[in-house]
Scaffold this active site. Structure first.
Site, PDB file in Angstrom:
ATOM      1  CB  SER A  66      -0.940   0.013   1.208  1.00  0.00           C
ATOM      2  OG  SER A  66      -0.203  -0.068   2.421  1.00  0.00           O
ATOM      3  CG  ASP A  93      -4.106   4.615   8.044  1.00  0.00           C
ATOM      4  OD1 ASP A  93      -3.207   5.484   8.098  1.00  0.00           O
ATOM      5  OD2 ASP A  93      -4.216   3.830   7.078  1.00  0.00           O
ATOM      6  CG  HIS A 142      -1.571   3.588   4.670  1.00  0.00           C
ATOM      7  ND1 HIS A 142      -2.385   2.941   5.570  1.00  0.00           N
ATOM      8  CD2 HIS A 142      -0.991   2.624   3.912  1.00  0.00           C
ATOM      9  CE1 HIS A 142      -2.327   1.636   5.365  1.00  0.00           C
ATOM     10  NE2 HIS A 142      -1.479   1.416   4.360  1.00  0.00           N
TER      11      HIS A 142
END
Length: 187
Positions: free
Chosen positions: A10, A160, A163
């Site tokens: 990611s 979060d 990221h």
């Protein structure tokens, strides 16, 4: 035109960004490559949630076209999922071997990872040690901690806390580009 393959999870894919095609790490590096007048096609082969096992399963697809520069950012999901550092290291080495076997002249970079301090995970120290050992063994350009200067800084991360935001990726690209830029120079 030469080809650069950014292979990861990611953090390479640009998870959570409004426009990964313009805001992700590979996209920002492409902008820097283009601004220097170099002629490269950049492929973002990031897959959110991917592990080193998943990377091994999909590497053949992504290396079906020539690769001149290979940037590897993978492994953090392994430790989060409880995969041993030894397995992660062996899988990363196998990925590196597969790319080198297919493209012996490829230039390679490895993005090191660390476990976020708010995630108490066993083997964290052994996990961090994987990356410098692999970089040295394989004579790869090495960034010790991909998220350096961004991890833990609220305004540079998504809610979060894992990221990077678009602003965070700009910091990463500005810090990593001088390290990997020599890989893109003509031979």
């Amino acid at each position: 035109m030469k080809n650069a393959l950014f292979f990861g999870d990611s953090l390479t894919a640009g998870y959570g960004l409004t426009s990964p095609s313009t805001e992700s790490f590979p996209a920002l590096i492409l902008q820097k490559i283009t601004s220097t007048g170099l002629n490269y096609r950049v492929t973002n082969a990031g897959l959110s949630g991917d592990t080193t096992v998943g990377g091994l399963q999909r590497i053949d697809y992504w290396t079906s076209k020539p690769v001149d520069v290979f940037v590897l950012e993978l492994g953090i999901n392994d430790i989060i999922r409880g995969i041993s550092p030894q397995t992660t290291g062996a899988n990363l080495q196998l990925l590196i071997n597969l790319v080198k076997q297919k493209y012996p002249g490829v230039k390679m970079a490895l993005m090191g990872m660390r476990v976020p301090p708010f995630m108490p995970i066993p083997f964290a120290a052994q996990f961090v040690d994987i990356y410098p050992k692999l970089a040295t063994k394989n004579q790869m350009t090495f960034v010790p901690f991909f998220l350096e200067g961004v991890a833990g800084i609220a305004n540079l991360n998504l809610p979060d806390k894992l990221h990077p935001s678009a602003a965070g990726y700009k910091v990463i690209a500005d810090r990593v580009w001088p390290v990997i830029k020599p890989l893109f120079a003509d031979r």
